[in-house]
Design an enzyme around this catalytic site. Sequence first.
Site, PDB file in Angstrom:
ATOM      1  N   GLY A   1      37.434  14.212 -18.961  1.00  0.00           N
ATOM      2  CA  GLY A   1      37.620  15.556 -18.418  1.00  0.00           C
ATOM      3  C   GLY A   1      36.315  16.282 -18.210  1.00  0.00           C
ATOM      4  O   GLY A   1      35.228  15.796 -18.543  1.00  0.00           O
TER       5      GLY A   1
ATOM      6  N   LYS B   1      28.809  23.136 -12.299  1.00  0.00           N
ATOM      7  CA  LYS B   1      28.396  22.120 -13.265  1.00  0.00           C
ATOM      8  C   LYS B   1      27.349  22.723 -14.193  1.00  0.00           C
ATOM      9  O   LYS B   1      26.313  23.208 -13.740  1.00  0.00           O
ATOM     10  CB  LYS B   1      27.822  20.915 -12.517  1.00  0.00           C
TER      11      LYS B   1
ATOM     12  N   ASP C   1      27.470  20.723 -25.650  1.00  0.00           N
ATOM     13  CA  ASP C   1      27.339  22.173 -25.503  1.00  0.00           C
ATOM     14  C   ASP C   1      27.860  22.685 -24.163  1.00  0.00           C
ATOM     15  O   ASP C   1      28.023  23.886 -23.974  1.00  0.00           O
ATOM     16  CB  ASP C   1      25.887  22.619 -25.716  1.00  0.00           C
TER      17      ASP C   1
ATOM     18  N   ARG D   1      28.670  22.746  -6.877  1.00  0.00           N
ATOM     19  CA  ARG D   1      28.878  21.489  -6.158  1.00  0.00           C
ATOM     20  C   ARG D   1      30.102  21.590  -5.254  1.00  0.00           C
ATOM     21  O   ARG D   1      31.141  22.114  -5.652  1.00  0.00           O
ATOM     22  CB  ARG D   1      29.063  20.338  -7.153  1.00  0.00           C
TER      23      ARG D   1
ATOM     24  N   ASP E   1      35.233   7.108 -13.811  1.00  0.00           N
ATOM     25  CA  ASP E   1      35.338   8.552 -13.634  1.00  0.00           C
ATOM     26  C   ASP E   1      34.299   9.072 -12.645  1.00  0.00           C
ATOM     27  O   ASP E   1      34.319  10.258 -12.303  1.00  0.00           O
ATOM     28  CB  ASP E   1      35.210   9.282 -14.976  1.00  0.00           C
TER      29      ASP E   1
ATOM     30  N   ASP F   1      27.979  12.405  -8.805  1.00  0.00           N
ATOM     31  CA  ASP F   1      27.221  12.341 -10.053  1.00  0.00           C
ATOM     32  C   ASP F   1      25.850  11.695  -9.832  1.00  0.00           C
ATOM     33  O   ASP F   1      25.736  10.482  -9.680  1.00  0.00           O
ATOM     34  CB  ASP F   1      27.978  11.597 -11.151  1.00  0.00           C
TER      35      ASP F   1
END
Length: 502
Positions: A99, A122, A134, A185, A264, A274
């Site tokens: 997730g 992000k 964090d 993004r 993912d 990514d």
Amino acid sequence: MSTAAPSPARTSTAIAGFENSFAAALAPLTTPWRGADVPDPTLLVVNHHLAEALGLDSADLCTDDGVAVLSGAASPADAVPVATAYAGHQFGGYAPLLGDGRALLIGELSDAEGRRWDLQLKGSGPTPFSRGGDGFAVVGPMLREYLVSEAMHALGIPTTRSLSVVATGRNVYRDGAEPGAVLARVAASHLRVGTFELAARHSDLLVPLADYAIARHYPALAELPASGPDNRYLAFLGAVVERQAALVAQWMLVGFVHGVMNTDNTTISGETIDYGPCAFLDAYDEDAVFSSIDHGGRYRLGNQPSALKWNLARFAETLLSLLSPVPDDAITAATSALTRFDESYDRHFRAGMAAKLGLTDPAVDRTLIDELLTLMQDHRADWTGTFRALAEELRGDPAPLDEVLARDVSAPWLARWRAALSGRGVPAGQIADEMDRVNPVYIPRNHLLEAALRAATAGDLAPFERLLDAVTHPFDRRTEWSDLAGPAPASFSAGFQTFCGT
């Protein structure tokens, strides 16, 4: 998946026009959430062209309210931000729940042609999926994703894009204190193979998810029947296989090493997503690995097609119950769809290499391609520079090619290449011009990008902005960018690694 969200963020009308179709259709795969407060938001870079394409006013984005939305400190009045849930195979090991550990899906915007685009933040702070992290991000990696994703877009490679990077004024601790940042993004969607891996464990979610993905990314398939030998879910699998085969071929053609090809990070739309431990090749090396966490070389350059096919097999497994009620028939159908990956990848790669070499016939002799790759591997020739040098060779200037491949080793191959070109009956200069339109001069060279990110982290954005300008005009050779075209010194490349940025 839902859990108690923190108190609502302040709202803003600086960005409007959001829809929330994914959260509405698949609420169990989302958790309403909000970004963390931002101590001192500062807009570092904004993509004016992308904003215009999305129907946004760049001037509004640059206001205090606009920056507050782009940092996650405020939410658009018509948006319902969510963190999305998914599973995934990471370096081959299955994680049943991953997730958005540091991201928020703000919602969806439609462009002038009616296409729907996700806007995701992000680095906006911890979520219920942070798994002890964090939830924040730092300036360097967010600017890296901004620049590399925009470079990929300029190269014509399907990719998520970057709208902005905002410095938060918050120190984030990695090896030491680093300035925090949030990336905005834009993606055709954030649906992943991992989304289906999670939904497959919940029988009531799989059909709605598959139908949503088909309607959003492959709408022509929506009219097919839901069952039978030619059902829409089998066609859906085949369509994703085709898009991903084309995508990884494009990566290989520009020497791009993704670095973290987990399920993912494999999109249903066929976009690259990514840009943490990614890198571009200098010297051609099929075993090139840059990611600090890829200890076994699972995602090395030459293994990228196989890794992608493995991910697609995991996707096929999630759809088996939709392909046929008879397990053996479902497996046979899925296997048939997957076997087309190799042919599709080879077709796209071969056609791309033909264009890079000035040969219009996609059925170019594969031996000619393989012999060039062997030459480049054996002599560590610069991937990007070699193809531009070949064009100069056709123009009568041998010096650039001699710098990357000694004449005594390149001469036999060059003779065969020229013989293949002669069959076109086209002037050499015209072929060279065609080659220059598909072979870039400028890519995000690792040493240049690292230097630009160090400067930006220290507060100087000028090197970043100059490199961004060059890589978003990758085919246009300019004298003022001559220092941005060459490979890194060997002393830099020998120990270069990239990192996830978490």
